[in-house]
Design an enzyme around this catalytic site. Structure first.
Site, mmCIF file in Angstrom:
data_model
loop_
_atom_site.group_PDB
_atom_site.id
_atom_site.type_symbol
_atom_site.label_atom_id
_atom_site.label_comp_id
_atom_site.label_asym_id
_atom_site.label_seq_id
_atom_site.Cartn_x
_atom_site.Cartn_y
_atom_site.Cartn_z
ATOM 1 N N PHE A 1 -1.437 -0.765 -4.274
ATOM 2 C CA PHE A 1 -2.394 0.260 -4.267
ATOM 3 C C PHE A 1 -1.646 1.682 -4.338
ATOM 4 C CE2 PHE A 1 -6.067 -2.547 -4.103
ATOM 5 C CZ PHE A 1 -5.787 -3.522 -3.157
ATOM 6 N N PHE B 1 0.751 -1.159 -0.016
ATOM 7 C CA PHE B 1 -0.062 -0.175 -0.128
ATOM 8 C C PHE B 1 0.880 1.191 -0.049
ATOM 9 C CE2 PHE B 1 -3.870 -2.130 1.468
ATOM 10 C CZ PHE B 1 -3.436 -3.414 2.110
ATOM 11 N N ASP B 2 0.428 2.105 -0.877
ATOM 12 C CA ASP B 2 1.008 3.679 -0.350
ATOM 13 C C ASP B 2 0.423 4.018 0.712
ATOM 14 O OD1 ASP B 2 0.460 6.854 -2.123
ATOM 15 O OD2 ASP B 2 1.983 6.286 -0.934
ATOM 16 N N GLY B 3 0.983 5.165 1.188
ATOM 17 C CA GLY B 3 0.768 5.712 2.605
ATOM 18 C C GLY B 3 -0.492 6.742 2.380
#
Lengths: 400, 256
Positions: free
Chosen positions: A357, A240-242
């Protein structure tokens, strides 16, 4: 392996085989060995402790499984399961048919589909992810035969039921365990997503994805990729991106409005204030719930599910707030990779997630280029101002 | 005693081609106490009748000499409603409903009136009535009383029934069911993929994708092509049904 010099500011040079600065959060818990010391750990096969707890006849039965006719397991109740809704075009490759639809219209498209009913589609971008979910289910069923806390993949498609037989034939051909589907014949799938308590929705249609996000359902747009690199078949890896994915886009807004310096100041000043949650937070939470089930059976080291945070934030500064936020939510992430502005591609190449993502197409495309299955979360301030071709956040150059 | 009154305001349909749908007047009109008002309030079946009418209109648009049309017959079997017969007829006129005839019978004879009028589908909100008619070989279904007015006639086939039909020796009711499906299928074929005034929806509740696939194939072999298909594989039905908003549900045995 000389130590590369470090530039001022937050950028860290990539060294040796450690690309970027990676924090293995497992290290901080008890006396557990870090996953980075891969050589010293035993093989990543089944956990030895769980095998020794099984009676000898159970092992014998396991060997017989492939040849004996297995009764198909019952799908779990939607409220107990982690439901993943996938559209037909992301599960399978329907590029050719899509072209026919665009150029010749619906009736010809349907005619083509029916004529090719016995011809299975080839895998689409979500295929390996779905296979990995099923592999996790198999392991969960072995450890908890009576539990319904499993992944449940539902096919959610706008297609007419005319295409139904071809889709069912394809599912059979690829031996996928998909028993539930909604073929809405053109109607919106959003209501059905909610009826199934969907935890994650993947589609090639960005409008439907946006609609799902607006209804509070984690969702992302997937694209056909030329290159898909091989991924693990023993461990599901989700990256995941943050900002604007796990977290809200509040910090991104500050950066875009006031620039890099203000962003750092703001993050430092609010270090102890948790960020608001982003659209994919609840999906991370769902994964964590399943991970705990493996830990409960002694499978912490080689957990069949592994999660990653891949963010342009920097470990030394703005990353702190991200980690503290996760902690405040009671969520765990296995590896947090703070790239301090470096491109995400090489890191993704290293970790080989089944799915990644990100809210920015720039990163999604970059990931796809190196063969990572990347999907776009159309959420937050970045959607209004697409950032194609512009460098990442934390470069030393003056903000625009 | 069964008596039938033809509605002279409405053009009568061709007896051997029309799809005769009988609806209980109780479902169509809510005739409260006789307060001197000539006209009754509309009941839960009103949106259904409007949808059936719209299908007829569109069928005639495609082909002005179309004979495969819905032929709606109003059945009144309870004595209370019988006393309101003139109100029922004038309400029909008032609301512009395309009802071909009114059948009045006693409660014991109502299945006789259905058979006499060659009814292909009997719709009621009363489960017992539906079961009774079904036993006498009249294909019956429960009206969905919760449908808001919709532009499109939506019919849901419960697929588990489709498969069961094939396995068991066909009863009179099942034969009636199959011929009704075939009629619907033929009607549906009069229209294109998009903008159809009727939509045929398959719902399989218990089996998985195989059951649904088999149902799709079975129906297709009988000339019935579905627009939408849903395989629940044991998931709860009511959330999905409330999204599907069928006007009526076709199930073989009125068990669920």
């Amino acid at each position: 392996m000389g130590t590369p010099g470090q530039r001022e500011g937050e950028r860290r040079e990539l060294s040796g085989d450690t690309l970027g600065f990676s924090v293995d959060l497992r290290k901080s818990r008890g006396g557990e060995m870090s996953q980075n010391n891969r050589d010293t750990l035993t093989a990543r096969g089944p956990d030895l402790t769980s095998i020794s707890n099984r009676a000898p006849w159970e092992d014998a039965r396991m060997k017989l499984k492939p040849s004996t006719p297995t009764r198909k397991p019952k799908p779990p109740k939607p409220e107990n399961a982690i439901t993943i809704g996938v559209s037909a075009r992301v599960l399978f490759n329907m590029e050719k048919e899509q072209q026919i639809y665009k150029q010749q219209g619906l009736e010809d498209y349907i005619k083509y589909q029916v004529e090719h009913e016995t011809q299975p589609f080839s895998p689409g971008p979500a295929f390996s992810f779905v296979k990995a979910l099923e592999a996790v289910n198999t392991q969960l069923r072995e450890l908890y035969p009576d539990s319904e806390e499993l992944f449940d993949v539902v096919l959610m498609t706008n297609n007419h039921a005319y295409v139904g037989l071809r889709l069912i034939n394809t599912i059979n051909h690829h031996q996928l365990f998909i028993e539930r589907f909604c073929m809405t014949g053109g109607n919106s799938p959003i209501g059905y997503l909610k009826a199934y308590h969907t935890n994650l929705y993947l589609s090639s249609d960005p409008d439907k994805v946006r609609e799902a996000l607006e209804e509070g359902i984690a969702a992302a747009t997937m694209f056909t990729q030329e290159k898909i690199t091989e991924v693990s078949d023993t461990q599901l890896r989700v990256a995941f991106d943050g900002d604007a994915v796990l977290f809200s886009d509040e910090s991104e807004r500050i950066y875009k409005a006031h620039g890099l310096e203000k962003f750092f100041e703001h993050e430092k000043a609010h270090e102890n204030k948790p960020l608001d949650h982003g659209p994919l937070k609840c999906f991370l939470e769902a994964l964590g719930k399943l991970q705990k089930k493996f830990y409960g059976k002694g499978q912490r080291m080689d957990c069949p599910i592994r999660t990653y945070l891949v963010t342009a934030r920097s470990a030394a500064s703005s990353g702190t707030r991200a980690l503290k936020t996760l902690r405040s939510w009671g969520l765990e992430i296995d590896e947090a990779l703070f790239l301090a502005g470096a491109p995400k591609g090489p890191m993704l190449e290293k970790i080989r997630p089944h799915i990644f993502f990100d809210d920015q197409m720039f990163h999604v495309e970059g990931a796809a280029e190196i063969g990572t299955v990347a999907c776009h979360v159309p959420y937050g301030i970045s959607q209004a101002m697409p950032k194609k071709g512009i460098n990442d956040k934390e470069t030393s150059s003056a903000p625009k | 005693m069964v008596s039938t009154i033809q509605n002279t305001d409405v053009k009568q349909k061709e007896a051997d081609r029309a799809v005769v749908v009988a609806v209980t007047s109780r479902a169509v009109f809510d005739c409260g106490a006789d307060d001197g008002d000539e006209v009754c309030e509309v009941g839960v079946a009103f949106p259904l009748l409007q949808a059936l009418q719209r299908v007829n209109e569109r069928l005639l648009e495609e082909n002005p000499s179309e004979s495969l049309l819905f032929d709606v017959v109003l059945i009144t079997s309870d004595s209370q409603q019988q006393q309101q017969s003139s109100r029922i007829i004038s309400s029909t006129r008032h609301h512009g409903l395309e009802i071909s005839s009114f059948c009045f019978s006693s409660e014991e004879d109502f299945t006789e009136s259905l058979l006499k009028n060659n009814v292909h589908l009997f719709l009621t909100t009363d489960r017992d009535e539906a079961a009774q008619a079904s036993q006498k070989g009249v294909f019956s279904a429960l009206l969905n009383g919760k449908v808001a007015s919709s532009e499109q006639l939506r019919v849901v086939f419960c697929g588990d029934a489709v498969i069961r039909t094939d396995a068991e020796p066909p009863s009179a009711s099942q034969d009636a069911a199959q011929s009704f499906w075939a009629q619907l299928g033929e009607m549906r074929r009069r229209f294109g993929m998009l903008d159809s005034p009727l939509s045929l929806v398959l719902l399989t509740s218990r089996g998985g994708r195989e059951s649904c696939g088999t149902a799709l194939q079975t129906l297709r072999s009988r000339g019935v092509n579905m627009d939408e298909a849903y395989s629940l594989a044991g998931a709860p039905r009511s959330p999905i049904l409330s999204l599907l908003r069928p006007h009526f549900l076709l199930i073989n045995h009125l068990q669920d």
